[in-house]
Design a protein around this motif. Structure first.
Motif, PDB file in Angstrom:
ATOM      1  N   GLN A  91      47.165  31.412  33.096  1.00  0.00           N
ATOM      2  CA  GLN A  91      46.491  31.466  34.247  1.00  0.00           C
ATOM      3  C   GLN A  91      47.667  31.994  35.350  1.00  0.00           C
ATOM      4  O   GLN A  91      47.091  32.089  36.280  1.00  0.00           O
ATOM      5  CB  GLN A  91      47.004  29.747  34.425  1.00  0.00           C
ATOM      6  CG  GLN A  91      46.342  29.438  35.752  1.00  0.00           C
ATOM      7  CD  GLN A  91      47.283  27.857  36.578  1.00  0.00           C
ATOM      8  OE1 GLN A  91      48.224  27.384  36.354  1.00  0.00           O
ATOM      9  NE2 GLN A  91      46.550  26.268  36.657  1.00  0.00           N
ATOM     10  N   ARG A  92      48.861  32.051  34.364  1.00  0.00           N
ATOM     11  CA  ARG A  92      49.926  32.396  35.099  1.00  0.00           C
ATOM     12  C   ARG A  92      49.234  34.232  35.179  1.00  0.00           C
ATOM     13  O   ARG A  92      49.337  34.780  36.545  1.00  0.00           O
ATOM     14  CB  ARG A  92      51.318  32.698  35.005  1.00  0.00           C
ATOM     15  CG  ARG A  92      52.324  33.222  35.885  1.00  0.00           C
ATOM     16  CD  ARG A  92      53.690  33.138  35.825  1.00  0.00           C
ATOM     17  NE  ARG A  92      54.622  34.133  36.110  1.00  0.00           N
ATOM     18  CZ  ARG A  92      55.147  33.483  37.079  1.00  0.00           C
ATOM     19  NH1 ARG A  92      54.104  32.374  37.999  1.00  0.00           N
ATOM     20  NH2 ARG A  92      56.527  33.896  37.493  1.00  0.00           N
ATOM     21  N   ASP A  93      49.067  34.553  34.546  1.00  0.00           N
ATOM     22  CA  ASP A  93      48.244  36.236  33.940  1.00  0.00           C
ATOM     23  C   ASP A  93      47.308  35.770  35.122  1.00  0.00           C
ATOM     24  O   ASP A  93      47.562  37.346  36.071  1.00  0.00           O
ATOM     25  CB  ASP A  93      48.529  36.757  32.525  1.00  0.00           C
ATOM     26  CG  ASP A  93      48.303  38.212  32.472  1.00  0.00           C
ATOM     27  OD1 ASP A  93      49.090  38.363  32.844  1.00  0.00           O
ATOM     28  OD2 ASP A  93      46.826  38.547  32.164  1.00  0.00           O
ATOM     29  N   ILE A  94      46.438  36.130  35.512  1.00  0.00           N
ATOM     30  CA  ILE A  94      45.121  36.062  36.284  1.00  0.00           C
ATOM     31  C   ILE A  94      45.439  35.761  37.303  1.00  0.00           C
ATOM     32  O   ILE A  94      45.756  36.728  38.222  1.00  0.00           O
ATOM     33  CB  ILE A  94      44.319  34.830  36.106  1.00  0.00           C
ATOM     34  CG1 ILE A  94      43.188  34.908  34.603  1.00  0.00           C
ATOM     35  CG2 ILE A  94      43.115  34.862  36.719  1.00  0.00           C
ATOM     36  CD1 ILE A  94      42.662  33.929  34.339  1.00  0.00           C
ATOM     37  N   ASN A  95      46.931  34.886  37.673  1.00  0.00           N
ATOM     38  CA  ASN A  95      47.121  35.177  39.322  1.00  0.00           C
ATOM     39  C   ASN A  95      47.651  36.226  40.115  1.00  0.00           C
ATOM     40  O   ASN A  95      47.726  36.477  40.833  1.00  0.00           O
ATOM     41  CB  ASN A  95      48.602  33.050  39.915  1.00  0.00           C
ATOM     42  CG  ASN A  95      46.592  32.188  40.463  1.00  0.00           C
ATOM     43  OD1 ASN A  95      46.108  32.629  41.185  1.00  0.00           O
ATOM     44  ND2 ASN A  95      47.371  31.554  39.348  1.00  0.00           N
ATOM     45  N   ILE A  96      48.875  36.930  39.063  1.00  0.00           N
ATOM     46  CA  ILE A  96      49.547  37.972  39.202  1.00  0.00           C
ATOM     47  C   ILE A  96      48.821  38.752  38.926  1.00  0.00           C
ATOM     48  O   ILE A  96      48.702  39.772  39.866  1.00  0.00           O
ATOM     49  CB  ILE A  96      50.485  38.118  38.263  1.00  0.00           C
ATOM     50  CG1 ILE A  96      51.392  36.894  38.055  1.00  0.00           C
ATOM     51  CG2 ILE A  96      51.269  39.881  38.360  1.00  0.00           C
ATOM     52  CD1 ILE A  96      52.690  37.227  37.075  1.00  0.00           C
ATOM     53  N   ALA A  97      47.253  39.348  38.308  1.00  0.00           N
ATOM     54  CA  ALA A  97      46.036  40.351  38.338  1.00  0.00           C
ATOM     55  C   ALA A  97      45.402  40.017  39.437  1.00  0.00           C
ATOM     56  O   ALA A  97      45.477  41.517  40.183  1.00  0.00           O
ATOM     57  CB  ALA A  97      45.305  40.107  37.335  1.00  0.00           C
ATOM     58  N   SER A 130      35.688  36.504  26.687  1.00  0.00           N
ATOM     59  CA  SER A 130      35.929  35.841  27.791  1.00  0.00           C
ATOM     60  C   SER A 130      35.633  37.247  29.024  1.00  0.00           C
ATOM     61  O   SER A 130      35.609  38.642  28.813  1.00  0.00           O
ATOM     62  CB  SER A 130      37.836  36.102  27.469  1.00  0.00           C
ATOM     63  OG  SER A 130      38.542  36.904  28.941  1.00  0.00           O
ATOM     64  N   GLN A 131      35.891  37.077  30.477  1.00  0.00           N
ATOM     65  CA  GLN A 131      35.734  37.581  31.122  1.00  0.00           C
ATOM     66  C   GLN A 131      36.302  37.821  31.901  1.00  0.00           C
ATOM     67  O   GLN A 131      37.140  38.712  32.306  1.00  0.00           O
ATOM     68  CB  GLN A 131      34.212  37.596  31.790  1.00  0.00           C
ATOM     69  CG  GLN A 131      33.021  36.877  31.044  1.00  0.00           C
ATOM     70  CD  GLN A 131      32.097  36.493  31.228  1.00  0.00           C
ATOM     71  OE1 GLN A 131      31.370  37.552  32.754  1.00  0.00           O
ATOM     72  NE2 GLN A 131      31.112  35.792  31.261  1.00  0.00           N
ATOM     73  N   ILE A 132      37.010  36.300  33.189  1.00  0.00           N
ATOM     74  CA  ILE A 132      38.882  36.470  33.765  1.00  0.00           C
ATOM     75  C   ILE A 132      39.505  36.872  32.850  1.00  0.00           C
ATOM     76  O   ILE A 132      40.132  37.857  33.412  1.00  0.00           O
ATOM     77  CB  ILE A 132      38.550  34.742  34.671  1.00  0.00           C
ATOM     78  CG1 ILE A 132      36.890  34.352  35.300  1.00  0.00           C
ATOM     79  CG2 ILE A 132      38.998  35.078  35.224  1.00  0.00           C
ATOM     80  CD1 ILE A 132      36.905  33.371  35.602  1.00  0.00           C
ATOM     81  N   ILE A 133      39.753  36.045  31.845  1.00  0.00           N
ATOM     82  CA  ILE A 133      40.990  36.696  30.849  1.00  0.00           C
ATOM     83  C   ILE A 133      41.720  37.730  31.282  1.00  0.00           C
ATOM     84  O   ILE A 133      42.338  38.566  31.910  1.00  0.00           O
ATOM     85  CB  ILE A 133      41.458  35.326  29.959  1.00  0.00           C
ATOM     86  CG1 ILE A 133      41.033  33.895  30.254  1.00  0.00           C
ATOM     87  CG2 ILE A 133      42.647  36.049  29.352  1.00  0.00           C
ATOM     88  CD1 ILE A 133      40.670  33.142  29.384  1.00  0.00           C
ATOM     89  N   LEU A 134      40.209  38.447  30.245  1.00  0.00           N
ATOM     90  CA  LEU A 134      40.509  39.547  29.649  1.00  0.00           C
ATOM     91  C   LEU A 134      40.820  40.700  30.890  1.00  0.00           C
ATOM     92  O   LEU A 134      41.200  42.044  31.001  1.00  0.00           O
ATOM     93  CB  LEU A 134      39.717  40.344  29.098  1.00  0.00           C
ATOM     94  CG  LEU A 134      39.658  39.476  27.977  1.00  0.00           C
ATOM     95  CD1 LEU A 134      38.943  40.713  26.753  1.00  0.00           C
ATOM     96  CD2 LEU A 134      41.265  40.482  27.017  1.00  0.00           C
ATOM     97  N   SER A 135      39.759  40.974  32.295  1.00  0.00           N
ATOM     98  CA  SER A 135      39.409  41.453  33.126  1.00  0.00           C
ATOM     99  C   SER A 135      41.802  41.057  34.037  1.00  0.00           C
ATOM    100  O   SER A 135      41.517  42.177  34.264  1.00  0.00           O
ATOM    101  CB  SER A 135      38.597  40.539  34.703  1.00  0.00           C
ATOM    102  OG  SER A 135      37.335  41.145  33.952  1.00  0.00           O
ATOM    103  N   GLY A 136      42.076  39.711  34.148  1.00  0.00           N
ATOM    104  CA  GLY A 136      43.437  40.246  34.163  1.00  0.00           C
ATOM    105  C   GLY A 136      44.353  41.044  33.768  1.00  0.00           C
ATOM    106  O   GLY A 136      44.584  41.371  34.483  1.00  0.00           O
TER     107      GLY A 136
END
Length: 459
Positions: A218-224, A284-290
């Motif tokens: 979750q943190r990774d996606i937000n920073i991305a 995964s779509q969102i996680i790997l995109s981030g």
């Protein structure tokens, strides 16, 4: 009398397997209340602890000198404990798939020395299923004992934040789990010995494993998202930090900022989750995109630096760049999976000479992992660009007017001229805007830097 009661009365001991940035502070915290064996395969590290030296800088030398932890690299001593906590790293391989080698190795070592009536708690970040499907069979094979009869297993994800002196083991709610209700209760009570704010009892081991791995995803996606905003706003010539300060006035705006995402948690854990998802047939779509955005940020920073050098009419091949900070985060000596190295490698691809300054970084690890010898601040002279990558406390006292002396143009600048420029808000013509200053985390005041004549850029 159950195992918890025996531990509290010091009839039984606990062991910590893996004494790094996570395991060592846990061992030290428990040792204030109960008997603890601290085991690590790294003999040099054990010797440092025995000498009262804290190479992680997590608790400090004084605490290590006074702790009662029995530091050892003799695996046979694990037989003297009945409650075992495994806290070893779980990195990823070059192809970004989980590398369970450390946790498997630690489990084998423990299995060889496991005794009847023991409870084993894993803290290493893994995808759901690793504890019961991979670690338990290893324990059974190595020990000859039967799972659920001769020994029990639990999982309690580590939440220690290396370098963070505020959020510590004692002040972070601890998620705990066990293979059955009896095990869960004992695991919870043991951790409550040191966790002042209490524990949260997860309904299963897999739930606890999943909870940990999504925290960092979750943190990774937000920073991305913030990194993507930075890329967009830089193209628009809009200051990202100013935008975030304005947006941050709304009560429900999430306080994240752009940056290099490395280390052994945020930059790694999402791959554990997506790996398991793919095994289940979901991609995964969102996680790997981030992850892709964050993995590419080192290259983006290097390319942005090169563009600034070109605009400053600098010769790229042979240019000299100083980078302040190489650890994966501020005020922490850990250099594992640091993305600053991506910046360095990319700059060197352009034929740029890079000097690294980091008084905090573990010098041995820095050389062993990346073949980098850090320089001192005094050695930073004649630079074409200076990059502040990691905002260590040691760098906070550096003033903008001091940085000028690190550049090739510094021979034409004196402190009096700088003071006059600052006072009159006039651009320094003598600097000619050719001193490229890259301030990734916004350590310095942008307006002041531009007034002084720096060719300034930040995420």
């Amino acid at each position: 009398m159950n195992l918890y009661e025996k531990i509290v009365s010091r009839e039984e001991k606990i062991s910590l397997i893996g004494l790094g940035y996570v395991g060592m502070p846990i061992a030290v915290a428990f040792a204030k209340k109960i008997d603890v064996i601290g085991f690590d395969v790294n003999k040099e590290k054990i010797e440092l602890y025995k000498q009262g030296i804290d190479p992680t800088k997590e608790v400090g030398n004084e605490v290590i000198k006074n702790t009662t932890v029995d530091f050892t690299c003799d695996e046979a001593k694990l037989r003297d404990a009945k409650f075992h906590i495994v806290a070893v790293p779980t990195p990823v391989k070059a192809d970004r798939t989980p590398d369970l080698t450390p946790v498997k190795s630690a489990t084998k070592t423990l299995g060889r020395n496991l005794t009847k009536g023991s409870i084993v708690v894993f803290e290493s970040t893994v995808y759901p299923g690793v504890t019961e499907e991979i670690c338990v069979p290893i324990l059974e094979k190595e020990s000859g004992l039967k799972y659920g009869v001769d020994f029990k297993v639990g999982y309690s994800p580590e939440r220690i934040n290396p370098g963070d002196q505020e959020h510590r083991l004692e002040t972070i709610i601890k998620v705990v789990s066990g293979m059955d209700e009896v095990t869960l209760e004992i695991v919870a009570k043991v951790y409550e010995i040191v966790v002042d704010v209490g524990v949260f009892k997860a309904e299963s081991i897999k739930v606890a494993e999943a909870a940990k791995v999504i925290e960092n995803a979750q943190r990774d996606i937000n920073i991305a998202f913030m990194n993507e905003l930075s890329i967009i706003f830089n193209k628009m010539d809009v200051d990202t930090k100013a935008v975030l300060e304005a947006a941050g006035t709304k009560w429900n705006f999430l306080n994240f900022s752009p940056g290099l995402v490395g280390g052994h948690c945020i930059g790694v854990d999402p791959y554990y989750l997506t790996y398991k998802a793919e095994q289940e047939g979901y991609y995964s779509q969102i996680i790997l995109s981030g992850r892709k955005i964050n993995d590419d940020m080192g290259k983006y920073v290097a390319e942005s630096t090169v563009k600034k050098l070109i605009k400053a009419k600098k010769q790229i091949n042979g240019a000299r760049v100083a980078i302040f900070g190489v650890t994966f985060k501020e005020n922490c000596p850990d250099v594992r999976n640091t993305k600053v190295v991506d910046v360095i490698k990319e700059l060197e691809e352009y034929g740029i000479e890079v000097k690294v300054i980091d008084p905090v970084a573990d010098k041995e690890d820095l050389w062993h992992e990346y073949k980098i010898h850090p320089s001192t601040i005094d050695e930073v002279q004649g630079m074409d660009a200076v990059i502040f990558a990691v905002p260590h406390e040691e760098f906070k006292d550096i003033e903008l007017k001091e940085i000028i002396n690190m550049f090739k143009t510094s021979e034409y600048i004196d402190s009096k001229a700088i003071s006059e420029v600052s006072a009159t808000n006039e651009l320094s013509s003598s600097m000619d805007n050719d001193c490229v200053l890259i301030d990734l985390k916004g350590m310095f005041d942008r307006k002041e830097a531009e007034i002084l004549g720096y060719n300034y850029w930040r995420l």
